[in-house]
Write an enzyme that holds these catalytic residues in place. Structure first.
Site, PDB file in Angstrom:
ATOM      1  N   ASP A 356      23.185  16.971 -93.134  1.00 51.39           N
ATOM      2  CA  ASP A 356      23.617  18.372 -93.160  1.00 51.39           C
ATOM      3  C   ASP A 356      22.694  19.237 -94.026  1.00 51.39           C
ATOM      4  O   ASP A 356      22.148  18.755 -95.025  1.00 51.39           O
ATOM      5  CB  ASP A 356      25.043  18.380 -93.745  1.00 51.39           C
ATOM      6  CG  ASP A 356      25.757  19.681 -93.500  1.00 51.39           C
ATOM      7  OD1 ASP A 356      25.153  20.609 -92.963  1.00 51.39           O
ATOM      8  OD2 ASP A 356      26.961  19.741 -93.855  1.00 51.39           O
ATOM      9  N   ARG A 432      37.438  23.049 -94.739  1.00 50.09           N
ATOM     10  CA  ARG A 432      36.029  22.947 -95.134  1.00 50.09           C
ATOM     11  C   ARG A 432      35.277  24.239 -94.746  1.00 50.09           C
ATOM     12  O   ARG A 432      34.167  24.205 -94.255  1.00 50.09           O
ATOM     13  CB  ARG A 432      35.354  21.727 -94.506  1.00 50.09           C
ATOM     14  CG  ARG A 432      34.231  21.184 -95.378  1.00 50.09           C
ATOM     15  CD  ARG A 432      33.360  20.183 -94.668  1.00 50.09           C
ATOM     16  NE  ARG A 432      32.438  19.550 -95.599  1.00 50.09           N
ATOM     17  CZ  ARG A 432      31.237  19.140 -95.269  1.00 50.09           C
ATOM     18  NH1 ARG A 432      30.799  19.251 -94.048  1.00 50.09           N
ATOM     19  NH2 ARG A 432      30.466  18.573 -96.154  1.00 50.09           N
ATOM     20  N   LYS A 465      23.466  11.860 -85.510  1.00 50.91           N
ATOM     21  CA  LYS A 465      24.763  11.627 -86.166  1.00 50.91           C
ATOM     22  C   LYS A 465      25.635  12.831 -85.816  1.00 50.91           C
ATOM     23  O   LYS A 465      25.379  13.945 -86.274  1.00 50.91           O
ATOM     24  CB  LYS A 465      24.554  11.515 -87.677  1.00 50.91           C
ATOM     25  CG  LYS A 465      25.834  11.359 -88.483  1.00 50.91           C
ATOM     26  CD  LYS A 465      25.489  11.200 -89.966  1.00 50.91           C
ATOM     27  CE  LYS A 465      26.721  11.193 -90.853  1.00 50.91           C
ATOM     28  NZ  LYS A 465      26.361  11.206 -92.286  1.00 50.91           N
ATOM     29  N   ASP A 467      28.813  14.779 -86.178  1.00 50.22           N
ATOM     30  CA  ASP A 467      29.887  14.870 -87.167  1.00 50.22           C
ATOM     31  C   ASP A 467      30.977  15.831 -86.686  1.00 50.22           C
ATOM     32  O   ASP A 467      30.743  16.703 -85.836  1.00 50.22           O
ATOM     33  CB  ASP A 467      29.266  15.374 -88.482  1.00 50.22           C
ATOM     34  CG  ASP A 467      30.049  14.963 -89.715  1.00 50.22           C
ATOM     35  OD1 ASP A 467      31.158  14.428 -89.571  1.00 50.22           O
ATOM     36  OD2 ASP A 467      29.545  15.197 -90.831  1.00 50.22           O
ATOM     37  N   MET A 468      32.155  15.730 -87.253  1.00 49.75           N
ATOM     38  CA  MET A 468      33.276  16.632 -86.947  1.00 49.75           C
ATOM     39  C   MET A 468      34.196  16.597 -88.170  1.00 49.75           C
ATOM     40  O   MET A 468      34.805  15.584 -88.450  1.00 49.75           O
ATOM     41  CB  MET A 468      34.000  16.128 -85.698  1.00 49.75           C
ATOM     42  CG  MET A 468      35.011  17.075 -85.116  1.00 49.75           C
ATOM     43  SD  MET A 468      36.524  17.213 -86.061  1.00 49.75           S
ATOM     44  CE  MET A 468      37.384  15.727 -85.604  1.00 49.75           C
ATOM     45  N   ASN A 469      34.245  17.732 -88.890  1.00 47.11           N
ATOM     46  CA  ASN A 469      34.804  17.667 -90.238  1.00 47.11           C
ATOM     47  C   ASN A 469      36.114  18.399 -90.481  1.00 47.11           C
ATOM     48  O   ASN A 469      36.399  18.762 -91.626  1.00 47.11           O
ATOM     49  CB  ASN A 469      33.755  18.166 -91.237  1.00 47.11           C
ATOM     50  CG  ASN A 469      32.696  17.110 -91.491  1.00 47.11           C
ATOM     51  OD1 ASN A 469      33.010  15.996 -91.888  1.00 47.11           O
ATOM     52  ND2 ASN A 469      31.457  17.441 -91.230  1.00 47.11           N
ATOM     53  N   ASP A 537      33.210   7.879 -95.605  1.00 46.12           N
ATOM     54  CA  ASP A 537      32.371   8.531 -96.613  1.00 46.12           C
ATOM     55  C   ASP A 537      32.411   7.765 -97.919  1.00 46.12           C
ATOM     56  O   ASP A 537      31.640   8.044 -98.832  1.00 46.12           O
ATOM     57  CB  ASP A 537      32.848   9.965 -96.848  1.00 46.12           C
ATOM     58  CG  ASP A 537      32.308  10.900 -95.782  1.00 46.12           C
ATOM     59  OD1 ASP A 537      31.438  10.469 -95.006  1.00 46.12           O
ATOM     60  OD2 ASP A 537      32.763  12.051 -95.711  1.00 46.12           O
TER      61      ASP A 537
HETATM   62  C1  DGJ Z   1      30.774  14.312 -93.506  1.00 50.11           C
HETATM   63  C2  DGJ Z   1      30.047  13.019 -93.227  1.00 50.11           C
HETATM   64  O1  DGJ Z   1      30.943  11.965 -93.148  1.00 50.11           O
HETATM   65  C3  DGJ Z   1      28.997  12.800 -94.310  1.00 50.11           C
HETATM   66  O2  DGJ Z   1      28.355  11.582 -94.105  1.00 50.11           O
HETATM   67  C4  DGJ Z   1      28.015  13.943 -94.266  1.00 50.11           C
HETATM   68  O3  DGJ Z   1      27.326  13.916 -93.046  1.00 50.11           O
HETATM   69  C5  DGJ Z   1      28.745  15.261 -94.446  1.00 50.11           C
HETATM   70  N1  DGJ Z   1      29.842  15.391 -93.519  1.00 50.11           N
HETATM   71  C6  DGJ Z   1      27.807  16.419 -94.263  1.00 50.11           C
HETATM   72  O4  DGJ Z   1      28.445  17.608 -94.285  1.00 50.11           O
END
Ligand code: DGJ
Length: 718
Positions: A356, A432, A465, A467-469, A537
């Site tokens: 990121d 987030r 990679k 991602d989805m946060n 994480d």
């Molecule tokens: C969440 C991921 O699980 C991390 O490894 C990292 O990529 C962060 N997001 C980056 O914002």
């Protein structure tokens, strides 16, 4: 062939290698008879079924139970007729067909066959003449896997609109309730902790209402005979091939029978079926083991690694990577990254992944999702320039993306404030600092596909990679009418699957890694598109023992991403030896996530050895049979091992968390070896027979320190 039909008694017998599943049509209903150890004889099976009174459905073991006609347990489906508001239906047998192999599920991930000889699929067509609803119950039985794949396809063949209020994928009625339930629960950075307890009257359910499968409960549940452990006892595993809201419930009723229901969570779900329209449920995979939890896991592993995961990387050894996230977070520039990549190249690492912070003005998590242009302040030569420098060092280049999201502070959001999931007149809840793009919309999907196709074509990316946060809130879409708003959470997932299908097909050379703040969407649905997942994480070696052990209940080791990170650990502050961190990470898909330029000479030497060692064992780790030996949930020690299919090679990992005063002499009992072979242990000339290693074990000599680990390699000498 695996599907036997006795036309005279309307009986279906689905037979896998060591498993039988039997049901029968009685008074039009598909009635469940048996699921368990393989029954070889075809005769006498009709005795598995008792006559029943038509008005007493509450006692009838059913394959796909309805609501409203006397069965008061959890129904498998529920409808509402839009004209009269009634909710009654009655699906009865119409006909059936047997298809060789396994038909695809339109728009959904599912296990597959490579040749028609591998499996047979039985499709039982049911119909409700009053409403015109048709349901096709699909059962695939495999020759070599002790499992069934079940799903249902609804079609409105009538003249009026039908609303599906509940459309589960599978329902199984067990004749008794003598079971423990086993499932995986957790949180962000504490994923996949194993829970086990006896079931009792009432409902034991796990579910997600988050719009994603979630860190909290994985879409998996098993019923176990109370005596079942890793190596013995009956186990019935249910795994739902889906990445959104799910429900898995085990209901014990007044007659001490148990009904397991699996499917899309009916909570906040409905689907309008206009005349002629169809709805396909996702798939449930049901694994049977008569030899404990370990055997269930190995069946899931083999099936999911070879017949769910796809693409060129499915059978390939995965590259050892370094990821810059924990090394730099958002604070990097091209020179810093190249230094890390250079150090990685010297250590034998094969792939550099830029995480990121490379786009827009993203110096922290508050901005820029959606603005997928390189930040030239950090990367003056852009992604392509950085990738070239990384490639010139002999490393492949990988990139982090989070395509499903938008930051309110972004150009994209300014231009398209209607592109996120939202409900008019309501606030837009941030998590987030971000909102979720509305993937139920075609225009949004096209934007994502176009944007990322552009990047993946322009930059030599060999790893992504994804991602989805965050989870869903204010689930609504401006594009869809009022009477379809309860479809949006599922339409989102269908939209996601469409994007993933198109991108992974267009860029087959890219290895995609699934991530959702670690394991927030570690599910079989995502595994269909991306053969590996960033497991958590939490990179602390001790925490990872539990996370990786729990994840291995269902998911193949090739799917489990695990990295060595710096100490004190960033999530829990613990200081563990580099050797132990290495052994934990080598027990999965291996990589590093720390600033390699800061390693001491001594550490560099060890990392070099770890990288070289992993290259020797990775095929075994990623594709071998996995045996759990000691559980981190039961004590101070953890151990597991990997055995090659021909049983000639094995690698064993042992971990002890805290040092113990006056410990007993320890021996580690191994599993899965050939009892009649002699194995050489390690590089030394020490030889042990397979039966000895499994019966008497390997003696363990442990140093006096916390967080110790050992690695043993075994190779057959005879
Ligand atoms: C969440 C991921 O699980 C991390 O490894 C990292 O990529 C962060 N997001 C980056 O914002």
């Amino acid at each position: 062939m695996p599907v036997f039909v006795d036309e005279k008694t309307s009986l279906f017998h689905l037979q896998a290698k060591n498993m039988s599943y039997i049901f029968r049509i009685m008074n039009g209903y598909p009635v469940h008879g048996y699921w368990g150890k393989k029954l070889n004889h075809q005769r006498g099976l009709v005795h598995l079924f008792r006559p029943y009174a038509k008005d007493f459905l509450d006692r009838l073991p059913q394959e796909y139970p309805q609501y409203g006609s006397g069965d008061h347990r959890n129904p498998a489906y529920q409808i509402r007729l839009e004209e009269d508001g009634s909710r009654i239906s009655e699906l009865v047998y119409k006909n059936h067909r047997i298809v060789k192999g396994k038909p695809k599920l339109a728009g959904l991930p599912a296990v597959y066959t490579e040749t028609d000889k591998e499996a047979e699929t039985l499709e039982v067509v049911l119909t409700d003449p009053y409403s015109g609803l048709e349901a096709i119950l699909s059962y695939t039985v495999f020759k070599v896997f002790d499992c069934l794949a079940r799903s249902v396809r609804f079609t409105n063949k009538g003249k009026q609109t039908i609303r599906l209020l509940r459309a589960l994928s599978a329902s199984v009625d067990f004749p008794d309730n003598r079971f423990d339930v086993l499932y995986l629960s957790g949180a962000w950075s504490r994923e996949a902790h194993i829970r086990r307890r006896p079931i009792g009257p009432g409902i034991t359910a796990i579910e997600s209402r988050r719009g994603a499968s979630g860190h909290q409960l994985n879409p998996f549940m098993a019923l176990l005979s109370p005596n079942a452990d890793e190596d013995q006892g009956e186990v019935y595993g249910f795994s739902f091939v889906y990445s959104g809201n799910f429900l898995i419930a085990a209901e014990v009723d007044q007659f001490f029978t148990t009904r397991v229901s699996v499917g899309i969570n009916p909570f906040d779900f409905s689907w309008k079926l206009a005349p002629g329209e169809s709805f396909q449920t996702p798939e449930t995979v049901m694994v049977y083991s008569s030899r404990g939890i370990g055997e269930m896991s190995r069946t899931f592993h083999r099936l999911y690694r070879t017949r769910l995961a796809r693409g060129v990387y499915r059978d390939k050894e995965r590259p050892i990577l370094v990821n810059n996230w924990e090394a730099t977070y958002f604070n990097f520039n091209e020179e810093k990254l190249v230094k890390i990549a250079k150090a990685a190249a010297e250590l034998g690492i094969e792939l550099f992944v830029l995480d990121d912070g490379w786009f827009g003005k993203r110096d922290d998590a508050t901005t820029s999702l959606g603005d997928w242009q390189e930040d030239r302040r950090k990367l003056p030569r852009g992604l392509a320039g950085l990738a070239k420098r990384v490639n010139d060092l002999g490393l492949k280049f990988g990139l982090w993306v989070e395509p499903e999201m938008v930051s309110p502070e972004s150009e994209l959001y300014k231009k398209h404030p209607d592109w996120c999931l939202h409900v008019k007149g309501r606030r837009r809840t941030l998590a987030r600092n971000q909102l979720i793009l509305d993937l139920s919309r075609q225009d949004v999907r096209e934007y994502i596909i176009e944007t990322f196709s552009g990047i993946f074509s322009r930059v030599p990316v060999s790893f992504v990679k994804w991602d989805m946060n965050r989870n869903m809130t204010e689930i609504g879409s401006e594009k869809w009418p009022a009477d379809r708003q309860m479809e949006i959470a599922h339409r989102y997932i269908l939209g996601l699957y469409e994007i993933l299908e198109r991108l992974t097909s267009a860029f087959p050379h890219i290895l995609f890694e699934n991530c959702s703040s670690g394991g927030g969407r570690f599910d079989p649905g995502m595994l269909y598109y991306m053969p590996q997942t960033w497991t958590s994480d939490n990179t602390d070696a001790v925490e990872r023992l539990k996370i990786q052990y729990g994840t291995s209940l269902v998911y193949p080791i090739s799917a489990i991403g695990s990295h060595v990170s710096a100490v004190p650990n960033h999530q829990v502050g613990r200081v563990t030896p580099l050797a132990t961190r290495g052994h934990v990470a080598m027990s999965g898909n291996f990589g590093y996530e720390l600033d390699l330029t800061k390693l001491t000479e001594k550490e560099k030497k060890l990392v070099k050895e770890q990288v070289a060692r992993y290259k020797q064992i990775r095929r075994l780790v990623q594709q071998g049979d996995f045996y759990r030996l000691l559980s981190p949930f039961e004590g101070n020690e953890t151990a597991w091992m990997f055995v090659s299919e021909d049983k000639k090679e094995a690698v064993v990992f042992y971990f002890r968390v805290l040092s113990e005063p006056h410990p007993p002499r320890k021996r580690l009992l191994l599993k899965g070896l050939d009892p009649d072979r002699v194995y050489r242990l390690g590089e030394k000339a020490e030889y042990f027979a397979g039966d000895q290693l499994m019966g008497a074990g390997i003696p363990l000599r442990l140093p006096r320190e916390d967080f110790t680990s050992l690695l043993f390699r075994l190779s057959a000498a005879t």
